[in-house]
Design an enzyme around this catalytic site. Structure first.
Site, PDB file in Angstrom:
ATOM      1  N   GLN A 202       0.839  -1.201   0.000  1.00 25.00           N
ATOM      2  CA  GLN A 202       0.000   0.000   0.000  1.00 25.00           C
ATOM      3  C   GLN A 202       0.874   1.250   0.000  1.00 25.00           C
ATOM      4  OE1 GLN A 202      -2.648  -2.097   3.317  1.00 25.00           O
ATOM      5  NE2 GLN A 202      -3.295   0.006   3.064  1.00 25.00           N
ATOM      6  N   ARG A 315      -5.222   7.358  17.052  1.00 27.32           N
ATOM      7  CA  ARG A 315      -6.554   7.332  16.458  1.00 27.32           C
ATOM      8  C   ARG A 315      -7.580   6.723  17.414  1.00 27.32           C
ATOM      9  NH1 ARG A 315      -9.235   8.428  11.547  1.00 27.32           N
ATOM     10  NH2 ARG A 315      -7.422   8.960  10.296  1.00 27.32           N
ATOM     11  N   ARG A 347      -7.867  -1.635   8.812  1.00 22.70           N
ATOM     12  CA  ARG A 347      -9.102  -0.888   8.542  1.00 22.70           C
ATOM     13  C   ARG A 347      -9.740  -0.293   9.816  1.00 22.70           C
ATOM     14  NH1 ARG A 347     -13.128  -3.609   4.152  1.00 22.70           N
ATOM     15  NH2 ARG A 347     -13.924  -1.728   3.206  1.00 22.70           N
ATOM     16  N   PHE A 349      -7.889   1.561  11.920  1.00 20.87           N
ATOM     17  CA  PHE A 349      -6.633   2.107  12.450  1.00 20.87           C
ATOM     18  C   PHE A 349      -6.750   2.553  13.906  1.00 20.87           C
ATOM     19  CE2 PHE A 349      -2.874   5.008  12.147  1.00 20.87           C
ATOM     20  CZ  PHE A 349      -2.022   4.188  11.438  1.00 20.87           C
ATOM     21  N   ALA A 514      -5.905   5.350   5.372  1.00 19.41           N
ATOM     22  CA  ALA A 514      -6.678   6.385   6.058  1.00 19.41           C
ATOM     23  C   ALA A 514      -7.949   6.766   5.283  1.00 19.41           C
ATOM     24  CB  ALA A 514      -5.819   7.624   6.334  1.00 19.41           C
ATOM     25  N   GLU A 715     -12.851   2.964   5.271  1.00 23.10           N
ATOM     26  CA  GLU A 715     -12.818   2.366   6.607  1.00 23.10           C
ATOM     27  C   GLU A 715     -14.102   2.516   7.439  1.00 23.10           C
ATOM     28  OE1 GLU A 715      -9.190   4.715   7.178  1.00 23.10           O
ATOM     29  OE2 GLU A 715      -8.482   3.032   8.358  1.00 23.10           O
TER      30      GLU A 715
HETATM   31  N1  MTE Z   1     -11.298  -2.671   0.168  1.00 24.60           N
HETATM   32  C1  MTE Z   1     -10.742  -3.724  -0.466  1.00 24.60           C
HETATM   33  N2  MTE Z   1     -11.468  -4.393  -1.375  1.00 24.60           N
HETATM   34  N3  MTE Z   1      -9.470  -4.128  -0.197  1.00 24.60           N
HETATM   35  C2  MTE Z   1      -8.697  -3.483   0.742  1.00 24.60           C
HETATM   36  O1  MTE Z   1      -7.548  -3.866   0.972  1.00 24.60           O
HETATM   37  N4  MTE Z   1      -8.580  -1.672   2.409  1.00 24.60           N
HETATM   38  C3  MTE Z   1      -9.344  -0.812   3.315  1.00 24.60           C
HETATM   39  C4  MTE Z   1     -10.410  -0.033   2.534  1.00 24.60           C
HETATM   40  N5  MTE Z   1     -11.158  -0.912   1.691  1.00 24.60           N
HETATM   41  C5  MTE Z   1      -9.268  -2.369   1.440  1.00 24.60           C
HETATM   42  C6  MTE Z   1     -10.582  -1.987   1.087  1.00 24.60           C
HETATM   43  C7  MTE Z   1      -8.526   0.138   4.046  1.00 24.60           C
HETATM   44  S1  MTE Z   1      -7.733  -0.367   5.435  1.00 24.60           S
HETATM   45  C8  MTE Z   1      -8.414   1.438   3.659  1.00 24.60           C
HETATM   46  S2  MTE Z   1      -7.529   2.559   4.566  1.00 24.60           S
HETATM   47  C9  MTE Z   1      -9.035   1.926   2.426  1.00 24.60           C
HETATM   48  O2  MTE Z   1      -9.747   0.921   1.737  1.00 24.60           O
HETATM   49  C10 MTE Z   1      -7.922   2.468   1.531  1.00 24.60           C
HETATM   50  O3  MTE Z   1      -8.399   2.895   0.309  1.00 24.60           O
HETATM   51  P1  MTE Z   1      -9.118   4.311   0.091  1.00 24.60           P
HETATM   52  O4  MTE Z   1      -8.266   5.317   0.809  1.00 24.60           O
HETATM   53  O5  MTE Z   1      -9.113   4.463  -1.363  1.00 24.60           O
HETATM   54  O6  MTE Z   1     -10.463   4.199   0.699  1.00 24.60           O
HETATM   55  N1  HPA Z   2      -4.675   6.276   9.162  1.00 22.97           N
HETATM   56  C1  HPA Z   2      -4.156   5.278   8.452  1.00 22.97           C
HETATM   57  N2  HPA Z   2      -2.887   5.101   8.266  1.00 22.97           N
HETATM   58  C2  HPA Z   2      -2.065   5.966   8.832  1.00 22.97           C
HETATM   59  C3  HPA Z   2      -2.528   7.033   9.592  1.00 22.97           C
HETATM   60  C4  HPA Z   2      -3.916   7.195   9.768  1.00 22.97           C
HETATM   61  O1  HPA Z   2      -4.403   8.116  10.432  1.00 22.97           O
HETATM   62  N3  HPA Z   2      -1.470   7.711  10.032  1.00 22.97           N
HETATM   63  C5  HPA Z   2      -0.394   7.056   9.557  1.00 22.97           C
HETATM   64  N4  HPA Z   2      -0.736   6.016   8.825  1.00 22.97           N
HETATM   65 MO1  MOS Z   3      -6.123   1.443   6.137  1.00 25.49          MO
HETATM   66  S1  MOS Z   3      -5.919   0.604   8.007  1.00 25.49           S
HETATM   67  O1  MOS Z   3      -5.683   3.060   6.726  1.00 25.49           O
HETATM   68  O2  MOS Z   3      -4.737   0.849   5.378  1.00 25.49           O
END
Ligand code: MTE
Ligand code: HPA
Ligand code: MOS
Length: 762
Positions: A202, A315, A347, A349, A514, A715
């Site tokens: 990521q 968080r 997810r 955090f 995030a 999340e």
């Molecule tokens: N959805 C899928 N299908 N796969 C993933 O790994 N990760 C989650 C969420 N949804 C994830 C997911 C997490 S932990 C985060 S922080 C967000 O997607 C990251 O993507 P975004 O910032 O585009 O929402």
């Molecule tokens: N969310 C997710 N990932 C992160 C953050 C947060 O607030 N800060 C540092 N890594």
């Molecule tokens: Mo999501 S726990 O911020 O990768």
């Protein structure tokens, strides 16, 4: 010039979907590898804590096909992969601190030779005492980072005035990410004394930085490329760097390409998970059920190294009061160092852990007062103008609105009557309802990380290439990036191609995390595309002599009429006229700041709200349960991709329900992972999901800081899953009103069975 903002965002599903179902999508392990690519295998610590008294690789190294065996001594740079704090060696030196800690790397011509070598290594470890419990670690003074306290008002004085005070302990378990694709990396030397790495990460920049540190090279010699991930869920925010570093080290040492994809069981054993917490709470209410004071102390089980724990801890504090307006709050969090693999982002955090505790406190109070928890929840929801314990004054709150809509649209009163009727007529089956409101802050809590860049090229044939720092991991961010480019340039989505995420094209990326990936990277794409659009329109204006030109829906408009020009022709002319058809975009979230010395500020661009109603049914003979329905009103803003966003809400919900109900990360007292395979670690399958999931979006525009006013969605929905815990609990108390309630997640069927037949009356 005509305004283009009236043009709808091109709507389409997820362009990855067809590739996924036809098997054509490429993941790390699908990439073609070079001839003679070396096979890599890690030897990881078999025990959780001990002194290495003997490590003999002599006979292993002579096994045919073994190229080399790399240990801490072979690291040319720094033997260190810690992201926030430098407390995590790449290879153990002298001591091991968790089961699964890397000790050495076997580099071989074949996987078989590597396996044979692993068996031939002589490793002796003198065991040392193992601590797996965060409270025990705290008592011993073993902390990963300084403890923190968020405070608002004067809880001490406020408790004096409370009519009711309840206190107790709430505990949550860990959670395995179980990304379908395991960790992995593929690395090879490049001509100029550098290394190129394909990584399932990521955070491409985090991998790049870690490799540079390990090899003692400047970052510009390391190129990291990411196609897509088969899921990350936070598990590849920081912890992909290990695998990248190992593969890069092997390639650097041997001058050959090298690939490392761990076996699932090794991935499970070596990687950290969601943090288990053990927490104390104290909640005080007045006779009108207003929460006057709340106190919580969190003991975070951080594992053996800091990893992202300090940020996750923070968080937890940000979300300690979930969506409730509480005048007096004190929340303290300790990051405890134990002998488990370093726990990491997952997810939510740290947010889910904080929210579970206050929900437990409210449930405790309600049970003691003989009322349903929702009566307390409803009376205390945040409104505009409330100042969160961390100083941010809320605006545009949707807590009450999503709550009220959920109650009305889903007819809660009717649902409650049905449950009562059912429970009155069934002795050994009981139903329970819980409502779960959420309030989740959007932005990296570390202000510096809220920035992104994009690189957009329009080729001379009119085709468009977009590069960003966003990593596609199933969350559909690529679809959203294409939508932004298409809308801003005014052209059809099929003209746009999204490139792999590459540190050479887009530098200094924050991880895709995030929930902020689309907001940050999308705004950078917007910036780049606007620059190009302005240049193209200037050429068009000059050519036509008209001030009123635009490109919309793939047509070239002049004086509000569709002109005869095609996009291809226009681009060709721009190129002939030597117009710059490339642009770099940049975005840094405005308005946000946070002062850690005062623990006050305005850390979030905005908050996402929502309300879920969960209906569970418990089999009171077996302790098993099912979910009849989960109904959600979700605050998605002007959702820019409905299919993708619905998928995120459903997926997040189920992942949260799994964490709260059935997923049990079991380590034994020796710190060994017992839930070490898919036979012993169970995630929700088609039989475990609710019979019905209803997701309605609150159809109201999001704030300006949300990409096209479409709010972040990755999340927040996970925390709807917390409702499952309390729905089951309520079904249990319907069967056994004197049950001894403990707030210990996950609520596995074993625990349900015990609770059904336990008693709080001695
Ligand atoms: N959805 C899928 N299908 N796969 C993933 O790994 N990760 C989650 C969420 N949804 C994830 C997911 C997490 S932990 C985060 S922080 C967000 O997607 C990251 O993507 P975004 O910032 O585009 O929402
Ligand atoms: N969310 C997710 N990932 C992160 C953050 C947060 O607030 N800060 C540092 N890594
Ligand atoms: Mo999501 S726990 O911020 O990768």
């Amino acid at each position: 010039m005509k305004q283009t903002s009236s043009v709808p965002i091109p709507s389409f599903g997820n362009p990855d979907a067809i590739g996924h179902v036809t098997g054509r999508s490429l993941y790390l392990d699908d990439l073609p590898v070079m001839q003679e690519t070396l096979s890599l295998l890690v030897l990881d610590a078999p025990v959780a804590h001990g002194k290495i008294t003997r490590l003999d690789i002599q006979s292993a190294a002579t096994i045919p096909g073994v190229v080399t065996i790399l240990t801490a001594q072979d690291v040319p740079g720094e033997n260190q992969i810690g992201g926030i704090l430098p407390d995590e060696p790449l290879f153990a030196e002298g001591e091991v601190h968790f089961q699964g800690q890397p000790i050495l790397l076997i580099v071989a011509e074949t996987a078989e030779a590597a396996e044979a070598a692993k068996k031939a290594i002589v490793l002796e470890i003198d065991p040392l005492p193992v601590v797996t419990d965060p409270r025990e670690a705290y008592a011993k003074g073993h902390l990963l980072s300084p403890s923190r306290t968020f405070k608002r008002g004067d809880p001490h004085a406020a408790f004096e005035k409370c009519a009711y005070i309840f206190s107790g302990i709430a505990e949550n378990g860990g959670q395995e990410h179980l990304y379908l694709e395991t960790q992995g990396a593929y690395a090879y030397p490049t001509e100029s004394g550098g290394i190129k790495v394909h990584s399932s990460t990521q955070g491409p920049t985090a991998v790049q930085r870690t490799i540079a540190r390990i090899l003692g090279l400047p970052m510009n010699r390391i190129e990291v490329d990411v196609t897509r991930l088969g899921g990350g869920f936070g598990g590849k925010e920081d912890q992909a760097s290990l695998w990248g570093a190992l593969a890069a080290l092997a390639a650097w040492k041997t001058g050959k390409s090298a690939k490392l994809v761990p076996h699932r069981m090794q991935d499970l054993r070596m990687t950290g998970k969601r943090h288990p917490y053990s927490s104390d709470y104290k909640i005080g209410l007045d006779t009108n059920l207003r929460i006057l004071a709340y106190e919580a102390t969190y003991y975070q089980n951080g594992g053996a190294a800091a990893d992202l724990s300090p940020a996750i801890l923070e968080r937890t504090l940000f979300h300690a009061t979930n969506s409730y307006a509480i005048p007096n709050v004190s929340a303290t969090a300790h990051s405890c160092k134990t002998h488990l693999p370093p726990n990491t982002a997952f997810r939510g955090f740290g947010g889910p852990q904080g929210m579970f505790v206050i929900e437990a406190a409210i449930h405790h109070a309600a049970t003691a007062l003989g009322i349903p928890a929702f009566e307390i929840q409803e009376k205390n929801l945040v409104q505009d103008g409330y100042e969160m314990p961390y100083g941010q004054v809320l605006s545009d709150t949707k807590a009450i609105e999503t709550w009220r809509n959920a109650r009305e649209e889903f007819d809660l009163d009717h649902m409650l009557k049905d449950v009562e009727a059912f429970n009155n007529t069934h002795h050994y089956r009981k139903k329970g309802i819980a409502i779960m409101p959420i309030c989740f802050g959007i932005s990296f809590t570390n202000t510096m990380m809220n920035q992104a860049r994009a690189l957009v090229h329009v080729y001379s044939d009119g085709s468009v290439s977009v590069s960003t720092g966003a990593v596609e991991m199933g969350q559909g961010v690529n679809a959203k990036m294409i939508q932004v480019a298409a809308k801003t340039l005014g052209i059809h989505t099929k003209r746009i191609r999204l490139e792999t995420t590459n540190t050479g094209r887009v530098a200094n990326t924050s991880p895709s995390a995030a929930s902020a990936t689309a907001d940050l990277n999308g705004k950078a794409v917007l910036d780049a595309c606007k620059q190009i659009r302005t240049r193209i329109l200037a050429v068009l204006a000059e050519m036509t002599g008209s001030g009123e030109v635009s490109i919309e829906n793939d047509y070239i408009w002049v004086n509000q009429n569709v002109s005869g020009w095609s996009w291809e022709q226009l681009i060709k002319i721009c190129h002939t006229k030597r117009t710059n058809l490339s642009a770099k975009g940049h975005y840094a979230t405005p308005e946000i700041h946070f002062d850690k010395t005062r623990e006050k500020g305005h850390p979030f661009a905005y908050h996402v709200y929502g309300t879920a109603i969960t209906l569970a049914e418990v089999d009171c003979i077996r302790g098993t349960y099912e979910f009849d329905t989960v109904k959600i009103i979700h605050d998605g803003g002007n959702s820019m991709n409905h299919m993708v966003d619905i998928g995120q809400v459903e997926g997040g919900l189920i992942q949260g329900m799994g964490w709260m109900t059935m997923e049990e990360v079991v380590y034994d007292q020796q710190g060994k992972l017992r839930a070490n395979a898919l036979s012993t670690y169970k995630i929700p399958d088609i039989y475990a999901v609710p019979r019905e999931i209803v997701v309605r979006f609150l159809d109201e525009a999001g704030p300006e800081l949300a990409l096209f006013k479409s709010k972040a969605v990755g999340e927040p929905p996970l925390m709807y899953g917390i409702g499952a815990y309390f729905a089951i609990t309520n079904a249990i108390t319907a069967f056994n009103p004197t049950t001894h309630l403990t707030y210990t997640a996950p609520m596995t069927p074993e625990k349900v069975l015990l609770a059904l037949y336990s008693s709080s009356i001695p």
